[in-house]
Design an enzyme around this catalytic site. Structure first.
Site, PDB file in Angstrom:
ATOM      1  N   PRO A 113       0.795  -1.233   0.000  1.00 21.16           N
ATOM      2  CA  PRO A 113       0.000   0.000   0.000  1.00 21.16           C
ATOM      3  C   PRO A 113       0.832   1.290   0.000  1.00 21.16           C
ATOM      4  CG  PRO A 113       0.052  -0.938   2.190  1.00 21.16           C
ATOM      5  CD  PRO A 113       0.772  -1.911   1.296  1.00 21.16           C
ATOM      6  N   CYS A 114       1.501   1.565  -1.104  1.00 21.72           N
ATOM      7  CA  CYS A 114       2.351   2.746  -1.194  1.00 21.72           C
ATOM      8  C   CYS A 114       1.546   4.046  -1.087  1.00 21.72           C
ATOM      9  CB  CYS A 114       3.186   2.711  -2.466  1.00 21.72           C
ATOM     10  SG  CYS A 114       2.208   2.512  -3.955  1.00 21.72           S
ATOM     11  N   HIS A 115       0.229   3.972  -1.269  1.00 18.60           N
ATOM     12  CA  HIS A 115      -0.592   5.172  -1.093  1.00 18.60           C
ATOM     13  C   HIS A 115      -0.564   5.661   0.352  1.00 18.60           C
ATOM     14  CE1 HIS A 115      -3.241   1.674  -0.443  1.00 18.60           C
ATOM     15  NE2 HIS A 115      -3.827   2.428   0.473  1.00 18.60           N
TER      16      HIS A 115
END
Length: 165
Positions: A113-115
């Site tokens: 989940p790089c967001h």
């Protein structure tokens, strides 16, 4: 596959997922052409309905040891939390620009989940872009997860003990 923020593409082989990519809304839809793509699509749909739904997918991990270490650390950021590029960099003993580059090169968004990694004063970029449908997707994902800044300059206890292979 359609999502509330655009479309996603999933590239697979017989055994592994190789990429999950954000696609513009005008990209034509096509159904899954492989059982693993169908499984990935179902897990993504579950996540889109419930941000706490876990992923259990065989990922074809690639990239440098450094990038894999950053991606592993990103995977440990809990749903509902964010870290700035600087916070994550301190937690993994790196620098913010290198963390940002690794985030942008993440081949498995949503699963990794790089967001959840943001700039100090706003969302920052997403997938090496600073606007458009990709940044709109990041905003949607953060709202979906009810994400809040960590406000934590120190490492989260025991969270970032990621080792190189």
């Amino acid at each position: 596959m359609p999502t509330p923020f655009g479309k996603l593409g999933i590239r697979v082989s017989d055994e592994f997922i190789h990429d999950i990519v954000f696609l513009p809304a005008e990209h034509p839809l096509s159904g899954p052409d492989h059982a693993l793509a169908e499984i990935a699509g179902r897990q993504i749909q579950r996540y889109l309905a419930d941000p706490d739904a876990p992923f259990d997918l065989p990922l074809a991990l690639r990239g440098t040891r450094f990038r894999r270490r950053i991606w592993a650390a990103i995977g440990l950021i809990p749903r509902g939390r964010t870290l700035t590029y600087g916070e994550l960099a301190r937690n993994v003993e790196s620098v913010p620009r290198a963390v940002g580059q690794a985030c942008g090169d993440n081949p498995f968004p949503l699963v990794i989940p790089c967001h959840r990694v943001v700039a100090r004063h706003g969302p920052g970029g997403f997938a090496h872009e600073r606007g458009g449908y990709l940044l709109s997707a990041k905003h949607w994902l953060l709202r979906h997860e009810d994400a809040h800044p960590s406000g934590n300059q120190a490492p989260l206890p025991g969270l970032f003990q990621v080792q190189d292979d």
